[in-house]
Motif scaffolding. Structure first.
Motif, short mmCIF file in Angstrom:
data_model
loop_
_atom_site.label_atom_id
_atom_site.label_comp_id
_atom_site.label_asym_id
_atom_site.label_seq_id
_atom_site.Cartn_x
_atom_site.Cartn_y
_atom_site.Cartn_z
N LYS A 87 0.82 -1.21 0.00
CA LYS A 87 0.00 0.00 0.00
C LYS A 87 0.85 1.26 0.00
CE LYS A 87 -3.74 -2.25 2.59
NZ LYS A 87 -4.45 -2.30 3.90
N THR A 88 1.89 1.27 0.82
CA THR A 88 2.71 2.48 0.93
C THR A 88 3.91 2.48 -0.01
OG1 THR A 88 4.10 1.61 2.71
CG2 THR A 88 2.04 2.69 3.36
N MET A 89 4.27 1.30 -0.53
CA MET A 89 5.40 1.21 -1.46
C MET A 89 5.01 0.39 -2.70
SD MET A 89 8.77 0.80 0.98
CE MET A 89 9.81 1.38 -0.37
N LEU A 103 1.75 -7.88 2.31
CA LEU A 103 3.21 -7.99 2.36
C LEU A 103 3.75 -8.47 1.02
CD1 LEU A 103 5.76 -8.05 4.36
CD2 LEU A 103 5.42 -10.51 4.33
N ARG A 104 4.81 -7.82 0.57
CA ARG A 104 5.56 -8.27 -0.59
C ARG A 104 6.94 -8.67 -0.09
NH1 ARG A 104 7.58 -4.58 -5.74
NH2 ARG A 104 9.08 -6.10 -6.55
N VAL A 105 7.27 -9.95 -0.17
CA VAL A 105 8.53 -10.46 0.37
C VAL A 105 9.73 -9.98 -0.45
CG1 VAL A 105 9.88 -12.56 0.80
CG2 VAL A 105 7.45 -12.48 1.41
N ASP A 125 15.32 1.40 -2.09
CA ASP A 125 14.11 2.22 -2.00
C ASP A 125 13.63 2.42 -0.57
OD1 ASP A 125 14.10 2.37 -4.75
OD2 ASP A 125 12.65 0.75 -5.02
N LEU A 126 14.22 1.69 0.35
CA LEU A 126 13.80 1.82 1.75
C LEU A 126 14.37 3.07 2.42
CD1 LEU A 126 14.11 -1.86 3.06
CD2 LEU A 126 12.02 -0.60 2.54
N LYS A 127 15.27 3.76 1.76
CA LYS A 127 15.87 4.96 2.35
C LYS A 127 14.78 5.96 2.71
CE LYS A 127 19.58 8.32 1.76
NZ LYS A 127 20.74 8.75 0.94
N GLY A 128 14.82 6.40 3.98
CA GLY A 128 13.84 7.37 4.46
C GLY A 128 12.51 6.76 4.88
#
Length: 340
Positions: free
Chosen positions: A119-121, A201-203, A129-132
């Protein structure tokens, strides 16, 4: 003859408790664990629920915390004797001058899954892409946090590049993902399977399979284990042996068990309201559970490399990795209980 055989079998089953009751240095033991409902610690629950600790003459009190780091703090603070936790903590504690020793393994692989929130990514491409972003872990400093840092480092990110939030290892973690409070999560089953089943969840990284875990970490990465301060292990060898015996029996029982057997033994609260999800989670986690309690000899080196990748001070440290674990008690337990 059949009745006589049954009586003999019952007598044999009772003998360990009689024998150890006279020699245990500390019959009453408190074990601290972080997230007892997780499959990561399933052997601990099985040993408790099936009476294996009692069979060894032990009166075990298990205290559950929100994460492994807090369980460790309980032992350091003196309110618990033994930790049921992640193996890599033994290395960190030697580095800090408070040596711990692992003596029986529960998990062959970390079983930790790093996944993102669809949902958020929705446009997630890579770990970079997890930065921040906000990432949920069971508790700051726990094994789920350590693996997150390791995966971030491999992607060229620093631990400070993400915001880490402790979400526990149960319904709170599930709610945090579903509500969008966190963008990603580093957690374990049954939480992971529950989120997968609902499409929340996307693993990204999955260490539930030992082979995949070895690819991620570059070698065997021992996971859940029982460990304690070295002085405790050295002063209470019979007590440690009794604990090990119970855990090895539990490990072997799990390998023989089917999902239905597990469901009958674990507390209802472990199921998180969905038996089917719990069964799926057990089947996913079972390959990563230790069949006999033995700690892989090269496991300490793998764990050290993982920790050193995110801590420069640890990289330069001269540690005795052979001192953070022993298989001596496990070997005796397997001789005593070859079939569990």
């Amino acid at each position: 003859m059949q009745r006589r055989d049954l009586l003999a079998a019952g007598l044999a089953a009772a003998l360990p408790a009689w024998g150890y009751a006279q020699t245990l240095e500390k019959p009453k033991v408190t074990i601290a664990v972080g997230g007892k409902n997780l499959f990561y610690y399933l052997p601990l629950t099985i040993a408790e629920e099936l009476g294996y600790f009692k069979a060894e003459g032990l009166d075990v009190n298990i205290v559950d915390f929100a994460g492994g780091a807090r369980a460790l703090q309980a032992v350091v603070g003196g309110s618990a004797d033994v930790v049921s936790g992640a193996f890599e903590h033994t290395i960190n504690m030697q580095f800090k001058g408070q040596p711990m020793r692992a003596f029986v393994l529960q998990g062959l692989a970390p079983q930790i899954v790093l996944g993102v929130n669809p949902k958020t990514m929705p446009s997630f491409q890579s770990v970079a892409d997890l930065k921040g972003k906000k990432v949920g872990v069971t508790a700051p400093g726990s094994s789920t946090h350590i693996m997150l840092n390791f995966v971030l480092a491999k992607a060229g990110l620093k631990p400070s590049d993400v915001s880490v939030i402790g979400v526990g290892a149960s319904n709170g973690a599930v709610a945090a993902m579903r509500s969008g409070q966190i963008d990603a999560i580093s957690n374990l089953d049954p939480v992971i399977t529950l989120l997968q089943r609902s499409g929340d969840l996307r693993v990204v990284v999955d260490t539930r399979q030992p082979a995949e875990a070895e690819k991620v970490f570059g070698g065997p990465m021992p996971a859940g284990c029982l460990y304690a301060p070295v002085p405790f292990v050295e002063r209470h060898p019979n007590t440690v042996q009794a604990l090990t015996n119970a855990m090895v029996r539990a490990n072997k029982w799990i390998q023989r068990a089917g999902p239905g057997d597990i469901i009958k033994v674990v507390p209802e609260s472990y199921l998180l309201g969905d038996r089917a999800v719990y069964i799926d989670g057990f089947l996913a986690a079972k390959p990563a559970l230790s069949p006999d309690g033995r700690i892989p000899p090269k496991g300490a080196q793998t764990a050290f490399r993982a920790l050193a990748s995110v801590d420069e001070k640890l990289t330069a440290a001269k540690l005795d990795l052979n001192a953070v674990f022993t298989n001596a008690f496990v070997e005796q337990a397997n001789t005593r209980y070859p079939k569990g």
